[in-house]
Design an enzyme around this catalytic site. Structure first.
Site, PDB file in Angstrom:
ATOM      1  N   ASP A 138      -5.531   6.059   4.771  1.00  0.00           N
ATOM      2  CA  ASP A 138      -4.489   5.258   5.414  1.00  0.00           C
ATOM      3  C   ASP A 138      -5.061   3.995   6.074  1.00  0.00           C
ATOM      4  OD1 ASP A 138      -1.743   4.939   6.256  1.00  0.00           O
ATOM      5  OD2 ASP A 138      -2.376   5.504   8.282  1.00  0.00           O
ATOM      6  N   ASP A 182      -2.587  -6.268   2.052  1.00  0.00           N
ATOM      7  CA  ASP A 182      -3.156  -5.480   3.140  1.00  0.00           C
ATOM      8  C   ASP A 182      -2.781  -6.284   4.376  1.00  0.00           C
ATOM      9  OD1 ASP A 182      -4.855  -4.708   5.294  1.00  0.00           O
ATOM     10  OD2 ASP A 182      -6.136  -3.676   3.861  1.00  0.00           O
ATOM     11  N   HIS A 183      -1.844  -5.775   5.156  1.00  0.00           N
ATOM     12  CA  HIS A 183      -1.277  -6.654   6.192  1.00  0.00           C
ATOM     13  C   HIS A 183      -2.323  -7.084   7.222  1.00  0.00           C
ATOM     14  CE1 HIS A 183      -0.777  -2.942   8.547  1.00  0.00           C
ATOM     15  NE2 HIS A 183      -0.625  -3.700   9.619  1.00  0.00           N
ATOM     16  N   HIS A 198      -7.799  -1.198   5.525  1.00  0.00           N
ATOM     17  CA  HIS A 198      -7.842  -2.159   6.638  1.00  0.00           C
ATOM     18  C   HIS A 198      -9.263  -2.380   7.174  1.00  0.00           C
ATOM     19  CE1 HIS A 198      -3.631  -1.799   6.267  1.00  0.00           C
ATOM     20  NE2 HIS A 198      -3.427  -0.789   7.073  1.00  0.00           N
ATOM     21  N   GLU A 209      -5.568   3.665  17.346  1.00  0.00           N
ATOM     22  CA  GLU A 209      -4.127   3.614  17.601  1.00  0.00           C
ATOM     23  C   GLU A 209      -3.755   4.633  18.673  1.00  0.00           C
ATOM     24  OE1 GLU A 209      -1.552   2.676  14.001  1.00  0.00           O
ATOM     25  OE2 GLU A 209      -2.924   4.206  13.276  1.00  0.00           O
ATOM     26  N   LYS A 255       0.833  -1.191   0.000  1.00  0.00           N
ATOM     27  CA  LYS A 255       0.000   0.000   0.000  1.00  0.00           C
ATOM     28  C   LYS A 255       0.875   1.251   0.000  1.00  0.00           C
ATOM     29  CE  LYS A 255      -1.836   1.565   3.755  1.00  0.00           C
ATOM     30  NZ  LYS A 255      -1.505   2.306   4.974  1.00  0.00           N
ATOM     31  N   LYS A 271      -5.767   8.126  15.101  1.00  0.00           N
ATOM     32  CA  LYS A 271      -4.479   8.109  15.797  1.00  0.00           C
ATOM     33  C   LYS A 271      -4.674   8.825  17.129  1.00  0.00           C
ATOM     34  CE  LYS A 271      -1.493   7.268  12.015  1.00  0.00           C
ATOM     35  NZ  LYS A 271      -1.259   5.823  12.081  1.00  0.00           N
TER      36      LYS A 271
END
Ligand code: BG6
Length: 513
Positions: free
Chosen positions: A258, A200-201, A263, A239, A171, A362
């Site tokens: 992002d 996409d991890h 995700h 996060e 990405k 975040k």
């Protein structure tokens, strides 16, 4: 130490899932992702005996680095970031097969050198070897790399055979629908779709894979997995970190690009899709695309389906931290959101009328990713009224993706005693308690799957476009209105008032994970 890769890796100890002899080439090998995630992942696959007996790793980047120096950097990356410390037993077998090629991504001659190197490895082994190209560079050089892989013949090597070349693309996969389409076009002009592994991890995370198992291998969930029983679904990816040193990247991105578009949408697709006809990669990806296509266009503007905000100064773990606009590399008038909340409607038989709420930010109160299935309230005829005696909650089934991975169910029970009083309680399953905590990292699973040729946990081209189609109008709208409607939330909190209002409009509240 030999310069060219020749050493069969962990010969005799290998219990791999059938990957053929492989060379992994990492573009962007001097970068952060390579040191933090990719090389440690390869090391751990080796330590678990999951690499093929003939395995080589070639780092490729612009910076000239001698092979020995690259090996030292790789070892340092493993020491600092791997879930296991490097042992000589594993490292001494891997290291001779780790080399480096320096060159420009637009320099055809560098790709010819790379091709020669791979041919050299094949000669030494006396057999054909599959090549996996891992593109982990900034996106502005993706196209040059792809074009050169095409013109050097590396992309089409052994095409149509199980050991055909494969490409993993990191990405960000485009920045809107148009750029994603253009990138897909470039990729598919060089590689056939079955050779392409868009990463996409989140899909490599153990708990995300388990979602499919839990949904489709337990008969108690599926009958209740629809609009008759479910009131709403909440997907949270929160996060604690701020933008740190990534301000330059983040200003161009923001939470929606992002985290939300990729995700959280992957989590949504796995939660909302219909049961696939098999576990085959295409069967699963077909169902994911179908559900993404059933999502209604989002309404923007006041009282619409979206809310955005930026973190202001606050406290994280008792320590003061800066607001987003004061962070390094950030425009003090920035219109980039660090928090995004979305209400989605899926217009199909199963989900009509059930809102899906997504949020990601975040600098939030706690690092947590979860999918919460909130069930409808039971009819309140029996245990209702009489104030504090009956504290009834709606049932919630929550899949905790990270940290403290597990599954929990909230239900109501009677408080022991001579009068009937109720209280919601939580029943939990924790992976760590049952299976221990040293599970494989997402990148281990994903790199191994690509070497084997299994694309199930990767994203197909049409899937990226279906997701961008939903978010591009939102991003365009926000760009057109500057900072209008941008809310703020204190660092260390659970998010801004406009996100709470998004749920309050339909008489719902965010669950506190
Ligand atoms: C990345 C984002 O894709 O995912 C980062 O670019 C984010 O901004 C990261 O921090 C989160 O990943 P994880 O695995 O730590 O939840």
């Amino acid at each position: 130490m030999a310069d060219s890769p020749s050493h069969p890796f962990l010969q005799g100890l290998s219990k791999h899932r059938g990957a053929p002899p492989t060379v992994v080439v990492i573009f962007g090998a001097s970068g952060d992702l390579c040191a933090r995630k990719l090389i440690p992942a390869i090391y751990n696959l080796g330590a678990d005996g999951l690499l093929p007996a003939e395995f080589s790793l070639i780092g490729f980047a612009r910076k000239p680095i001698p092979d020995d120096e690259f090996r030292k950097l790789a070892h340092a990356g493993i020491t600092e970031f791997s879930r296991r410390a490097p042992t000589p037993e594993v490292w001494d077998r891997l290291a001779p097969n780790v080399t480096y090629v320096s060159g420009g991504y637009d320099e055809k001659a560098a790709f010819d050198r790379l091709a020669e190197k791979i041919t050299g490895i094949e000669k030494k082994l006396g057999r054909e070897v599959q090549t996996v190209f891992y593109v982990s560079t900034p996106p502005n050089v993706f196209s040059s790399i792809l074009v050169n892989l095409g013109s050097s013949g590396l992309a089409s090597k052994y095409l149509g055979q199980p050991h055909q070349s494969k490409v993993i693309v990191e990405k960000p996969f485009g920045k809107d629908l148009e750029t994603a389409k253009a990138l897909n076009k470039t990729i598919n002009s060089v590689f056939a779709e079955p050779q392409v592994y868009r990463i996409d991890h989140y899909l490599g995370k153990e708990t995300v894979q388990d979602l499919l198992v839990q949904r489709f291998s337990n008969s108690i969930f599926e009958p209740l997995w629809n609009r008759d029983f479910i009131d709403n679904v909440q997907i949270t990816v929160a996060e604690e970190v701020g933008v740190g040193t990534r301000g330059g990247y983040y200003e161009q991105s923001g939470a929606t690009r992002d985290m939300i578009q990729n995700h959280t949408m992957q989590l949504l697709a796995l939660t909302a899709m219909e049961p696939p006809s098999s576990l085959d990669a295409e069967a699963i990806r077909d169902e994911k695309v179908k559900v993404l296509k059933a999502i209604q266009p989002l309404t923007v503007g006041p009282h619409g389906d979206v809310a955005r905000a930026q973190y202001s100064a606050g406290l994280m773990g008792g320590k003061p931290v800066k607001g987003y606009l004061e962070e390094e590399g950030i425009n003090p008038q920035s219109g980039t959101e660090t928090y995004s909340a979305i209400r989605l409607a899926i217009n199909n038989w199963r989900w009509q009328g059930v809102p899906f709420y997504l949020r990601s930010g975040k600098r939030m109160a706690r690092r947590v990713s979860e999918i919460a299935i909130n069930y409808k309230r039971p009819p309140g005829t029996l245990f209702a009224g009489e104030g504090a005696k009956f504290d009834l909650a709606a049932n919630t089934l929550a899949f905790q993706i990270q940290p403290d991975e597990g599954l929990s169910l909230v239900f109501n029970t009677k408080i022991p005693g001579l009068e009937t009083r109720t209280q919601p309680v939580k029943m939990s399953f924790r992976y760590a308690a049952t299976f221990g905590s040293n599970t494989a990292e997402a990148y281990e699973r994903l790199i191994l799957d690509c070497m084997i040729g299994d694309g199930t946990l990767f994203i197909r081209g049409d899937e990226t476009e279906a997701s961008w189609k939903i978010y591009t109008p939102v991003i365009d709208y926000w760009r057109s209105v500057g900072r209008a409607g941008m809310d703020s939330y204190a660092a260390g909190s659970w998010g801004p008032p406009n996100s709470d209002a998004l749920l309050a409009q339909r008489k719902r509240r965010w669950r506190e994970p």
